[in-house]
Design an enzyme around this catalytic site. Sequence first.
Site, mmCIF file in Angstrom:
data_model
loop_
_atom_site.group_PDB
_atom_site.id
_atom_site.type_symbol
_atom_site.label_atom_id
_atom_site.label_comp_id
_atom_site.label_asym_id
_atom_site.label_seq_id
_atom_site.Cartn_x
_atom_site.Cartn_y
_atom_site.Cartn_z
ATOM 1 N N LYS A 1 -0.381 -0.481 -5.101
ATOM 2 C CA LYS A 1 1.084 -0.475 -5.260
ATOM 3 C C LYS A 1 1.792 -0.708 -3.924
ATOM 4 O O LYS A 1 2.711 -1.529 -3.830
ATOM 5 C CB LYS A 1 1.534 0.859 -5.881
ATOM 6 C CG LYS A 1 1.018 1.083 -7.299
ATOM 7 C CD LYS A 1 1.525 2.358 -7.913
ATOM 8 C CE LYS A 1 0.922 3.584 -7.287
ATOM 9 N NZ LYS A 1 -0.534 3.709 -7.553
ATOM 10 N N THR A 2 1.355 -0.013 -2.890
ATOM 11 C CA THR A 2 1.954 -0.210 -1.561
ATOM 12 C C THR A 2 1.668 -1.609 -1.039
ATOM 13 O O THR A 2 2.542 -2.257 -0.448
ATOM 14 C CB THR A 2 1.419 0.846 -0.575
ATOM 15 O OG1 THR A 2 1.710 2.157 -1.084
ATOM 16 C CG2 THR A 2 2.054 0.684 0.790
ATOM 17 N N ASP B 1 7.636 5.403 -1.920
ATOM 18 C CA ASP B 1 6.378 5.820 -2.539
ATOM 19 C C ASP B 1 6.569 7.189 -3.195
ATOM 20 O O ASP B 1 7.400 7.989 -2.762
ATOM 21 C CB ASP B 1 5.278 5.893 -1.481
ATOM 22 C CG ASP B 1 3.893 5.919 -2.091
ATOM 23 O OD1 ASP B 1 3.772 5.661 -3.303
ATOM 24 O OD2 ASP B 1 2.934 6.205 -1.351
ATOM 25 N N THR C 1 2.567 7.581 -9.253
ATOM 26 C CA THR C 1 1.344 7.853 -10.004
ATOM 27 C C THR C 1 1.635 8.686 -11.241
ATOM 28 O O THR C 1 0.739 8.938 -12.042
ATOM 29 C CB THR C 1 0.335 8.616 -9.118
ATOM 30 O OG1 THR C 1 0.958 9.818 -8.626
ATOM 31 C CG2 THR C 1 -0.080 7.766 -7.928
ATOM 32 N N ARG D 1 -9.414 1.199 -3.114
ATOM 33 C CA ARG D 1 -9.457 2.122 -1.974
ATOM 34 C C ARG D 1 -10.800 2.823 -1.889
ATOM 35 O O ARG D 1 -11.371 2.984 -0.810
ATOM 36 C CB ARG D 1 -8.320 3.148 -2.093
ATOM 37 C CG ARG D 1 -8.247 4.117 -0.922
ATOM 38 C CD ARG D 1 -7.052 5.033 -1.060
ATOM 39 N NE ARG D 1 -5.810 4.281 -0.890
ATOM 40 C CZ ARG D 1 -4.639 4.659 -1.381
ATOM 41 N NH1 ARG D 1 -4.566 5.755 -2.112
ATOM 42 N NH2 ARG D 1 -3.567 3.936 -1.163
#
Length: 352
Positions: free
Chosen positions: A68-69, A113, A162, A221
């Site tokens: 997302k980032t 975020d 999230t 990640r």
Amino acid sequence: MTKRTEITTPEILPQEARSEFSLRPERLDHFVGQEKVKQGLQISIEAAIERREPLDHILFHGPPGLGKTTLAMLLSREMSVNITTTSGPVLEKAADLVGALTNLHRGDILFIDEIHRLRPVIEEFLYPAMEDFKVEVRLSDGPRAQTMTMAVEPFTLVGATTRFGLLTAPMRARFGITERLDFYPARDLAAIIERSADLMGIAATPDGARELAERARGTPRVANRLLRRVRDFAQVRANGILDVPVVRRALEILDVDEYGLDSMDTRILSTIVQKFEGGPVGLNSLAVALGEDAGTIEEVYEPFLIQEGFLMRGPRGRIATPKAYRILGLPEPDEPEGSGGGPIPPHPNLFN
């Protein structure tokens, strides 16, 4: 969290911020996976550039570690604009946003975020900024308080969360584009691992990358974190090449099995099966039995276990599926007609 469980948590660890940033793609075309999301964003970008307008406000939601980032940063590059980043917990009062909003140029991106953690007063402050591109600044407090209206340049708010369900309905309604990011298939994760290995100067075979991808819990990640740990093993205990045997030996030491489950995942499943007869069991009872925080179980471990079909979450609590029994090497409960399922070898970490 212990060192053993950190290896597969999708949350970013403090020491990984710099290394994670260096592995991010530079252009949207280089972003691997999430094809439908990419296609929608590319259309929106091309249309906005053609009209010479800022992008509509965008909301990304989904489990942590899926990009997302990264997508927010790629949007700023594709639009050739600046991006200002912050997070919901950091913004405690409206004044914290005034400086960021008033310093934005036309078309710039403000990225927030964990936007679901914004305080209500901050949300109300954002509404006129998102719709009318103006902010109301209070000059004093009390019954004679005065406010001043300040115009801001048309900008794009990009939010990431999230916990999509925790966003208020008025906030969700103000985003013109809402995209969900899902877990990645092993094919896409293998491509990400090969690209990251090339950037890190690591020799990796296609089969080795695939083996690592299948244990990365569908999360880039986690895949990049495992790649760094396997690289260390290959450098010290092997020939420096990430092939299938090296990956398997390294992940065996890290206690990550062929399904991507670590020791905590196995403890959760075995506790439900052995102590609570397969469930249903409430989250708090499960947390007490495991000696783990309930929020950590719900946000870090459960999504992957449910996604892979090891666990079900119903109104009465958590229930282990027949697949969980098979992976633990225990007798299966009576299955519904037509459920099927082949044999799965016992899990090596059941009694660790």
